[in-house]
Motif scaffolding. Structure first.
Motif, PDB file in Angstrom:
ATOM      1  N   SER C  36      -5.274  13.402   5.993  1.00 33.85           N
ATOM      2  CA  SER C  36      -4.977  13.543   4.570  1.00 33.85           C
ATOM      3  C   SER C  36      -4.910  15.011   4.177  1.00 33.85           C
ATOM      4  O   SER C  36      -4.639  15.344   3.037  1.00 33.85           O
ATOM      5  N   SER C  37      -5.163  15.870   5.131  1.00 28.40           N
ATOM      6  CA  SER C  37      -5.153  17.295   4.823  1.00 28.40           C
ATOM      7  C   SER C  37      -3.924  17.947   5.436  1.00 28.40           C
ATOM      8  O   SER C  37      -3.743  17.949   6.659  1.00 28.40           O
ATOM      9  N   LEU C 113       0.572   9.295   1.902  1.00 22.74           N
ATOM     10  CA  LEU C 113      -0.067   8.179   1.199  1.00 22.74           C
ATOM     11  C   LEU C 113      -1.587   8.292   1.292  1.00 22.74           C
ATOM     12  O   LEU C 113      -2.298   7.975   0.343  1.00 22.74           O
ATOM     13  N   CYS C 114      -2.083   8.748   2.442  1.00 22.43           N
ATOM     14  CA  CYS C 114      -3.523   8.940   2.592  1.00 22.43           C
ATOM     15  C   CYS C 114      -4.004  10.030   1.642  1.00 22.43           C
ATOM     16  O   CYS C 114      -5.046   9.898   0.991  1.00 22.43           O
ATOM     17  N   LEU C 116      -2.574  10.959  -1.056  1.00 27.92           N
ATOM     18  CA  LEU C 116      -2.457  10.402  -2.404  1.00 27.92           C
ATOM     19  C   LEU C 116      -3.686   9.561  -2.747  1.00 27.92           C
ATOM     20  O   LEU C 116      -4.226   9.630  -3.855  1.00 27.92           O
ATOM     21  N   ALA C 117      -4.145   8.805  -1.764  1.00 25.42           N
ATOM     22  CA  ALA C 117      -5.250   7.887  -2.027  1.00 25.42           C
ATOM     23  C   ALA C 117      -6.540   8.631  -2.369  1.00 25.42           C
ATOM     24  O   ALA C 117      -7.346   8.144  -3.158  1.00 25.42           O
ATOM     25  N   ILE C 118      -6.734   9.803  -1.780  1.00 21.97           N
ATOM     26  CA  ILE C 118      -7.979  10.511  -2.079  1.00 21.97           C
ATOM     27  C   ILE C 118      -7.760  11.595  -3.125  1.00 21.97           C
ATOM     28  O   ILE C 118      -8.548  12.523  -3.265  1.00 21.97           O
ATOM     29  N   GLY C 119      -6.654  11.484  -3.848  1.00 25.38           N
ATOM     30  CA  GLY C 119      -6.480  12.313  -5.038  1.00 25.38           C
ATOM     31  C   GLY C 119      -5.903  13.675  -4.807  1.00 25.38           C
ATOM     32  O   GLY C 119      -6.062  14.562  -5.646  1.00 25.38           O
ATOM     33  N   LYS C 120      -5.225  13.871  -3.695  1.00 26.84           N
ATOM     34  CA  LYS C 120      -4.619  15.187  -3.491  1.00 26.84           C
ATOM     35  C   LYS C 120      -3.269  15.213  -4.197  1.00 26.84           C
ATOM     36  O   LYS C 120      -2.391  14.397  -3.928  1.00 26.84           O
ATOM     37  N   LEU C 121      -3.121  16.176  -5.093  1.00 25.20           N
ATOM     38  CA  LEU C 121      -1.906  16.194  -5.908  1.00 25.20           C
ATOM     39  C   LEU C 121      -0.667  16.525  -5.079  1.00 25.20           C
ATOM     40  O   LEU C 121       0.424  16.045  -5.372  1.00 25.20           O
ATOM     41  N   ASP C 122      -0.859  17.340  -4.041  1.00 27.64           N
ATOM     42  CA  ASP C 122       0.314  17.611  -3.202  1.00 27.64           C
ATOM     43  C   ASP C 122       0.785  16.331  -2.509  1.00 27.64           C
ATOM     44  O   ASP C 122       1.986  16.140  -2.286  1.00 27.64           O
ATOM     45  N   VAL C 125       2.847  14.524  -5.131  1.00 25.75           N
ATOM     46  CA  VAL C 125       4.169  15.129  -5.293  1.00 25.75           C
ATOM     47  C   VAL C 125       5.053  14.786  -4.100  1.00 25.75           C
ATOM     48  O   VAL C 125       6.224  14.430  -4.249  1.00 25.75           O
ATOM     49  N   PHE C 126       4.456  14.879  -2.919  1.00 25.89           N
ATOM     50  CA  PHE C 126       5.232  14.574  -1.714  1.00 25.89           C
ATOM     51  C   PHE C 126       5.752  13.143  -1.768  1.00 25.89           C
ATOM     52  O   PHE C 126       6.912  12.875  -1.455  1.00 25.89           O
TER      53      PHE C 126
END
Lengths: 177, 208, 196, 206
Positions: C36-37, C113-114, C116-122, C125-126
Motif C-alpha cells: 500500500s506504500s 486499491l490497498c 485507497l483502503a487505508i486512506g492514502k489520498l494518492d 487519486v490513482f
C-alpha cells in the motif's frame, strides 16, 4: 513489547512470506474458480455501469462497451466486482490491525504532496489505458497469467518491469534525491 | 518500511507446502494397466493388419510354436468345443495377473496371439484393448468360431461370409424394387436431426 | 477435482461469497506485505527495497509449482485452467504503457486499491485516474482496435512457445528466481538506505 | 544470510526439479483398463435393430444414429436420420459434442459390427456414456427391417409377433413391403453437416 507496538505501523511481512501466501492464494483461486486474481476487471465493470447510468444507451452503442454490455449478467464481471470489494475490505483490515489507517498523502520529502497527486493521476491514467490494451494489469495478466505459464502473462510482466527499470533513471527526481 | 526479520513463518510455510506435496505424491494410485496407445494413436493402428481370415487360420492352427489361439468365450462354451490347442481366457479374466504374465511371455517371444470368439465381434473389443495396452502381437479371427466350424465341416453355403463389413446386398436395388404386395401408401417423413450441443462448461473468463 | 466452479460444485451465490473472501485475502496479503506504500513499491526500481519483485516472483513460483503438482496429482484439471491469451503486440505495448504508469504513479491497480483502503489520498487519486484511463480507452477503442487484436497467438503457454516441457521451464524459472533473490539482496546492501 | 532463505531456495529448486523427474503421467480421462473390461463385457452396449426401428418409428428424440461408414456408402444407403462420421474421423474434435450429448443415446452402426465396435471402443474409453452399437449393422437392418423373412410355421408365436412388427417397420422404412412409389420417392434425410467454427474464447476481461 512497547517497542514492538510503537513500531508496528512500519513493519511489514517478510516479502518471501508474503509471496508465499500470495502464491498459495493464487493456487486456491485457481482451484476454486479456474482463473486467477484480478484488480482492473472490477474497475472496468464499475466504469461501464457508471457510463450506463450517466449516459443511458451510450454503453450499448460504444463499440468497446457493447462487447461487455451484452454480458452485463456475465458472472465473471460480477465476480471481479465482489473480489475488488473484498480486496478493499481485506486491505483495510490489515491496515487497521497494524495501525496504518490514516488519511494522508505519502510522498518523498522533497516532493510536495500536490505534485505527488498529479503524478499519481498521470500514472493512473496510463495504467488504466495500458491495462485495457494489454488485457490485464499486473495482477490479472502478469501474476495470474504467469501462474499458468501464459506467454502473454510473461510478456506483460517483462513489459511492465522492463520499461519501469529502463525509464527509472529519468524519473529518479520523483522518488529519490 | 521495515520487514519482519523473524523468518520462522517461512520455514513453517515451506514445511507445510512440502508436506502437502508429499501427501499428494502418496495419493497417486499406481495404474496397473497403462494404455500404450491413446485413442488418437489407435485409430492409426487400425489401418494395419489386425485380423486373420479363416483360411489363414487353418494354416496358423498347425503352427503351434509361433501362434497361440486364445478362446475368449466362457468356460462352458470352451468345453463344448474349441479350436485345436486353443487356450481359454474368458473376457473378464483377461487382465488377471496370471494371464497378463502369459501375454507378456508371448510378447517377449513374439508369439502371434489370435483372439477368437463365437464371431469376430466378440473378440474385437478385447483385442483392441489388449493392443492398446501394448500387446501388439495380437490379432482377431474373422468369422470367429462359428465360421471355422462350418469351414472345417465343409458346410459353407453361398451366403456364408466372414467379411461382415461388406454390404450383404445391393441396397439400392432392393429399395428401388420396393415392395411387391403392399397396398398402403406411406410416406416416410425424414426425421430431423437436431444436435443438442452440450453446453460446454467453459473455464471462467479471465479478467485482471 | 478442481476447478470447483468449472465442475459445478459451487453454486453462483457461494461463488460470490468466495469471491469476497478471496479478495479479502488478496488485499490483506498485499497490504501486509507493504504494497500500500508507493515508496516501498517503487524502491524496487531504485534498489532500496525489493519487496515487490520478491513477493511477485515468490508468488508466481509457488503458484506454478503448486498448480503443476496439483495437476499431476489429479486434484485439479490443469487443461481447463484459464490461460491468459497472448496478443504479442498489445501485450508488449500495454506492458510498456503500464511500466510508465508504474514508475510515474507509483502504484498498480491492485496496490492502489490497498492504498485507497487505508486512506492514502494518492491511492484515491490513482484509482480515480484509473477509472478515467479506462474511460478514455473506451473512447479511442475504435481507432486502436486493429492494434488491439494484432499478433493473436491464442491461449499459448510460454513452455509451448519455447518448446520445452512445463517441468523444465519451471525448473529454469526457479533457478533464475533464486538468482534474482540473491542479486537483489546484494544490491540492497550496497544501496543507500531510504527512510520513509 | 539466513539459513531459512537457503532452505527456501533449496525447496523451490528442489520441488521444481521434482516436477522434471516425475514419471510421465497417463491421461486420467481414460477409463482404467480393468474397469473398461467390464464395460466391454456388458452386452447392454448393443441395441438390436428392432429396438432402434421401434424408437425411430416412435420418433423418439433421444436417439441419435451415427453412421461410421465411408461417405460414399452413406450416400448409397443410410438409416433415416443418421449422421455420417467416418471411422477415421470419429475422434476429430468437431464431433465431440455430437457423440456426447446429455440424455441422448448415441448409436453407432456400420455395415457389420466391427467398425462400429471399434468406433465405440475409441470413444467409450474416454468416459463417454450413453453410447451404443447397433448389433449387426446395416446388413442386419436389411435382413430384419427392410426385407424381413417370414419365420417357419413351427416358430413360436413371439417370432410371429416380431415378424408382424418387422413387416410394419418395413413399410415405414420403405422396404420390401412398402408401395413402389413411396419407396422410390422416400426422401432419406441427409444431414448436412455444417462445420462449426471452433468458438474462440471470449475476449479477456479487463
Amino acid at each position: 513489547m512497547d517497542f514492538w507496538k510503537e513500531n508496528k505501523t512500519h513493519i511489514y511481512w517478510n516479502p518471501y512470506f508474503g509471496g508465499f501466501m500470495l502464491g498459495l492464494l493464487l493456487i486456491a483461486t485457481f482451484y476454486i474458480t479456474g482463473r486467477g486474481l484480478g484488480a482492473t476487471g472490477g474497475t472496468k465493470s464499475a466504469v461501464i455501469t457508471t457510463v450506463d447510468k450517466v449516459a443511458p444507451g451510450y454503453a450499448k452503442e460504444s463499440s468497446y462497451y457493447s462487447k461487455y454490455y451484452d454480458e452485463e449478467k456475465n458472472p465473471m464481471n460480477n465476480w471481479l466486482v465482489f473480489e475488488t470489494i473484498g480486496m478493499i475490505a481485506g486491505a483495510f483490515l490489515s491496515g487497521a490491525l497494524s495501525g496504518r489507517v490514516k488519511f494522508r498523502v505519502q510522498h518523498p520529502p522533497h516532493i510536495s504532496s500536490n505534485k505527488r497527486l498529479i503524478y499519481a493521476s498521470i500514472g493512473g491514467l496510463l495504467f488504466g489505458f495500458g491495462s485495457q490494451f494489454a488485457r490485464g494489469c499486473t495482477s490479472g495478466a502478469a501474476l495470474s497469467g504467469s501462474a499458468v505459464l501464459s506467454l502473454g502473462g510473461f510478456i506483460t510482466m517483462a513489459g511492465i518491469f522492463g520499461t519501469a527499470y529502463i525509464v527509472a533513471y529519468f524519473f529518479r527526481k520523483m522518488w529519490i534525491n | 518500511m521495515e520487514e519482519l526479520k523473524r523468518t520462522r513463518r517461512i520455514t513453517i510455510g515451506v514445511i507445510v507446502f512440502l508436506a502437502v506435496i508429499i501427501i499428494g505424491a502418496n495419493t497417486i494410485k499406481k495404474q496397473k494397466n497403462i494404455y500404450k496407445y491413446l485413442p488418437q494413436q489407435m485409430i492409426e493402428e487400425l489401418i494395419l493388419v489386425y485380423q486373420v481370415t479363416p483360411e489363414e487360420a487353418v494354416d496358423l492352427l498347425k503352427d503351434t510354436v509361433s501362434t497361440v489361439f486364445v478362446d475368449l468365450r466362457s468356460i462352458y462354451d470352451y468345453e463344448k468345443g474349441k479350436l485345436d490347442n486353443a487356450i481359454n481366457i474368458p473376457i473378464p479374466m483377461l487382465l488377471d495377473d496370471d494371464n497378463k504374465k502369459l501375454f507378456d511371455t508371448w510378447k517377449k517371444d513374439s508369439v502371434k496371439v489370435v483372439f477368437y470368439g463365437n464371431d469376430q465381434l466378440q473378440a474385437n473389443a478385447p483385442w483392441m484393448m489388449m493392443y492398446q495396452l501394448g500387446y501388439t502381437n495380437t490379432v482377431t479371427l474373422m468369422g470367429g468360431k462359428e465360421y471355422m466350424d462350418l469351414q472345417m465341416a465343409g458346410l459353407l453355403s453361398e451366403n456364408s461370409t466372414y467379411e461382415t463389413e461388406k454390404p450383404a446386398v445391393d441396397y439400392k436395388a432392393i429399395l428401388a424394387k420396393g415392395g411387391n404386395n403392399s397396398k398402403t401408401v406411406t410416406t416416410v417423413a425424414p426425421k430431423k436431426t437436431v444436435v443438442v450441443r452440450k453446453k460446454k462448461k467453459k473455464a471462467a473468463e479471465g479478467g485482471c | 477435482m478442481g476447478p470447483l466452479t468449472y465442475f459445478g460444485e459451487i453454486s453462483t451465490e457461494w461463488n460470490y461469497v468466495i469471491a469476497i473472501f478471496i479478495g479479502m485475502a488478496f488485499g490483506y496479503i498485499m497490504e501486509a506485505s507493504g504494497f500500500s506504500s508507493s515508496r516501498k513499491l517503487i524502491g524496487v526500481f531504485y534498489g532500496y527495497d525489493f519487496a515487490v519483485i520478491r513477493v511477485f516472483i515468490t508468488a508466481t513460483l509457488v503458484a506454478i509449482i503448486g498448480l503443476l503438482y496439483m495437476g499431476y496429482f489429479g486434484w485439479i484439471d490443469y487443461s481447463v485452467l484459464f490461460v491468459h491469451p497472448t496478443f504479442i503486440f498489445s501485450a508488449t505495448i500495454g506492458g510498456i504503457i503500464m511500466g510508465f504508469g508504474f514508475i510515474i504513479g507509483g502504484f498498480c491497480p491492485g496496490t492502489s486499491l490497498c492504498a485507497l483502503a487505508i486512506g492514502k489520498l494518492d491511492g484515491w487519486v490513482f484509482t480515480i485516474a484509473l477509472f478515467i484511463g479506462i474511460f478514455i480507452y473506451s473512447l479511442v477503442f475504435p481507432l486502436i482496435k486493429p492494434y488491439y487484436n494484432m499478433g493473436d497467438m491464442g491461449h499459448i503457454t510460454i513452455s509451448e512457445y519455447l518448446n520445452m516441457s512445463n517441468a523444465w521451464f519451471t525448473f529454469w524459472f526457479a533457478i533464475i528466481a533464486v538468482a534474482i533473490f540473491y542479486v537483489t539482496s546484494v544490491i540492497r546492501k550496497k544501496v543507500k538506505e531510504v527512510r520513509y | 544470510m539466513s539459513k531459512r532463505y537457503i532452505l527456501l531456495a533449496v525447496v523451490f529448486i528442489g520441488s521444481a526439479f521434482g516436477l522434471v523427474v516425475l514419471p510421465d503421467k497417463h491421461d486420467t480421462k481414460q477409463i482404467p483398463a480393468e474397469k473398461f473390461l467390464i464395460e466391454i463385457y456388458n452386452p447392454a452396449r448393443f441395441l438390436s435393430t428392432h429396438q432402434i426401428a421401434k424408437r425411430l418409428i416412435e420418433r423418439d428424440p433421444s436417439i441419435f444414429l451415427v453412421d461410421v461408414r465411408t461417405p460414399s456408402e452413406f450416400e448409397e444407403y443410410s438409416i433415416p436420420g443418421a449422421f455420417n462420421i467416418p471411422l477415421e474421423h470419429i475422434l476429430d474434435e468437431e464431433w465431440v459434442d455430437y457423440l456426447s450429448q446429455d440424455g441422448v443415446d448415441v448409436v453407432l452402426y456400420s455395415n457389420g459390427n466391427i467398425y462400429a465396435d471399434q468406433a465405440w471402443m475409441l470413444i467409450a474409453q474416454q468416459g463417454i456414456k450413453n453410447l451404443y452399437i447397433m448389433k449387426g449393422g446395416v446388413n442386419q437392418w436389411f435382413s430384419t427391417i427392410i426385407q424381413p423373412v417370414e419365420p417357419p410355421e413351427t416358430a413360436s408365436s413371439e417370432a410371429f409377433d416380431l415378424y408382424a412388427f418387422e413387416k410394419a417397420a418395413s413399410i415405414y422404412f420403405g422396404g420390401s413391403f412398402a408401395n413402389i412409389e413411396s419407396a422410390t420417392t422416400t426422401p432419406i434425410k441427409k444431414t448436412v453437416v455444417v462445420r462449426k467454427k471452433k468458438k474462440k474464447a471470449a475476449e479477456g476481461g479487463c
